[in-house]
Design an enzyme around this catalytic site. Sequence first.
Site, PDB file in Angstrom:
ATOM      1  N   SER A 179      30.841  26.897  12.066  1.00  0.00           N
ATOM      2  CA  SER A 179      31.924  25.929  11.889  1.00  0.00           C
ATOM      3  C   SER A 179      33.260  26.652  11.971  1.00  0.00           C
ATOM      4  O   SER A 179      33.579  27.227  13.007  1.00  0.00           O
ATOM      5  CB  SER A 179      31.761  25.193  10.552  1.00  0.00           C
ATOM      6  OG  SER A 179      32.734  24.175  10.419  1.00  0.00           O
ATOM      7  N   HIS A 205      30.633  22.791  14.679  1.00  0.00           N
ATOM      8  CA  HIS A 205      31.360  21.615  14.216  1.00  0.00           C
ATOM      9  C   HIS A 205      32.631  21.449  15.050  1.00  0.00           C
ATOM     10  O   HIS A 205      33.528  22.294  14.994  1.00  0.00           O
ATOM     11  CB  HIS A 205      31.734  21.749  12.739  1.00  0.00           C
ATOM     12  CG  HIS A 205      30.548  21.768  11.836  1.00  0.00           C
ATOM     13  ND1 HIS A 205      30.592  22.328  10.576  1.00  0.00           N
ATOM     14  CD2 HIS A 205      29.280  21.302  11.994  1.00  0.00           C
ATOM     15  CE1 HIS A 205      29.408  22.182   9.993  1.00  0.00           C
ATOM     16  NE2 HIS A 205      28.599  21.582  10.841  1.00  0.00           N
ATOM     17  N   MET A 298      32.980  26.736   6.812  1.00  0.00           N
ATOM     18  CA  MET A 298      33.263  26.164   5.498  1.00  0.00           C
ATOM     19  C   MET A 298      32.115  25.257   5.068  1.00  0.00           C
ATOM     20  O   MET A 298      31.525  24.552   5.884  1.00  0.00           O
ATOM     21  CB  MET A 298      34.558  25.355   5.590  1.00  0.00           C
ATOM     22  CG  MET A 298      34.957  24.660   4.312  1.00  0.00           C
ATOM     23  SD  MET A 298      35.692  25.788   3.127  1.00  0.00           S
ATOM     24  CE  MET A 298      36.070  24.636   1.802  1.00  0.00           C
ATOM     25  N   ASP A 301      26.655  23.190   5.262  1.00  0.00           N
ATOM     26  CA  ASP A 301      25.802  22.634   6.307  1.00  0.00           C
ATOM     27  C   ASP A 301      24.969  23.751   6.938  1.00  0.00           C
ATOM     28  O   ASP A 301      25.506  24.793   7.326  1.00  0.00           O
ATOM     29  CB  ASP A 301      26.650  21.947   7.384  1.00  0.00           C
ATOM     30  CG  ASP A 301      25.795  21.245   8.425  1.00  0.00           C
ATOM     31  OD1 ASP A 301      24.692  20.782   8.079  1.00  0.00           O
ATOM     32  OD2 ASP A 301      26.235  21.162   9.598  1.00  0.00           O
TER      33      ASP A 301
END
Length: 364
Positions: A179, A205, A298, A301
Site C-alpha cells: 500500500s 492499494h 498503512m 490489510d
Amino acid sequence: MTDTKVFIVDDSAVVRQVLTGLLDSLPGIKVIGAAPDPIFALTRMEKDWPDVIILDIEMPRMDGITFLKKLMHEHPTPVVICSTLTAKGAEVTMQAMSAGAVDIITKPTVNLKGFLQDSKTLLADAIKGASHARLKKSAAPTGKPVDGSPKLTADAVLSHTSLITMTETTDRVVAIGTSTGGTQALEYVLTRLPRTTPGIVIVQHMPEAFTAAFAKRLDSLCQINVKEAEQNDRVIPGLALIAPGGKHMLLRRSGAQYRVEIKDGPLVSRHRPSVDVLFRSAAQAAGKNVLGVIMTGMGDDGAHGMKELHDTGALCVAQDEASCVVYGMPKEAVKLGGTDGELPLSAIPNLIIQSPNRAKFLKG
C-alpha cells in the site's frame, strides 16, 4: 498527541475550500494553509512547515511534479496527490508517485463536493498513512478510520473453506500485497526480475483510474511483462498481474493452470482490491506453491490472509521496518505469526528469483 498539520496546494478555489472544511472536521488533522500554486505555497510554508502536503498536478507557474521533485531534494515531506480520474491524469500521477509521492486521492471532474464529503475515511487514512512515512532526500532534479464504518474481512468476498493440498502441479506463484510507499517498492522489485521469474499476482492499494497507467509504466521499465489484470488472465512465468483498482482479484486453479478472477464486492479491511482477499484465494488455490510477500503500507490489510497462506506451508515474508515507507501491514502480519521472516527491500528481488520453499528459506 498533536494534530497532523496539512497544507493544500490546488489551483481550484472550490477544492481548497471543500478540502479545508472537511479535513478540519476530522479529529487529529489540522489544515494550516492552502495555496493556488507551489510558488505561493513555498512562501506560506516557510513560516509553518506541514506534516503532509495535498498536491494537485496541473497548476500555474510551477506544475506539481516539478514542485514534488524540488521538495524531495530540498525538504522531504510526505505528499498525497489529489488528481482527476482521467487517463492523462493517471499517467502524470504515476510520474509523481515515482518521484516520491506516497498516496493518491482521486478527484473526479463532476460532483467534486459530494465525492469529497463521501470520502472521509479515504482522506483520513491517506493523510494518517502519509504522516508516518519515512522519506529520504532524493537526488537533485534534472491507522484507525474516524467515521466508525464497519471493517469487513475476506469472508465478505470469499468463504474460509478448508485449505487445498496441492499435488497436481509444482508451478510456483508469487503473491505480493502493498500500500503506502508500494509504488516505489514495486518498481524497485519488478525492475530487477528476469523473464524466467514465476508468475506474479499483486494487490497495490490504488484507485481504479490509476492501476492501468501504473502497470503500463512498470511494463515499460521491466524485463518481465506487467499488466492490469483482466478476468481469466493466466498466471504464467515472466508476467506480473496487478489487481485493477476498485475490484478484488482472486487466484483460481483451472486444471494445471492458475488464472485470476476479477470481481466486485464490498471493501475488505477497508480496501478494494484487498490483500486479504488475494492471499486467502492463493492459500485455497495454490497453498504451499505460493511465495507470499507483504510490503510497505498503512493498516493491517493482508495480515490475516498471510497467516492463512502461511498455515498451508507457503513461504511468507515481510519487508523489514528499516526499508518500509510505512511499517504497518508487514508489522501486523509479523504480529499474527504469519511470516517466516523479514527482509530488506533490497533482498526481495533475489528471494523471488530463487523462489525457495519454506524449509530452504529457514535453513538459510
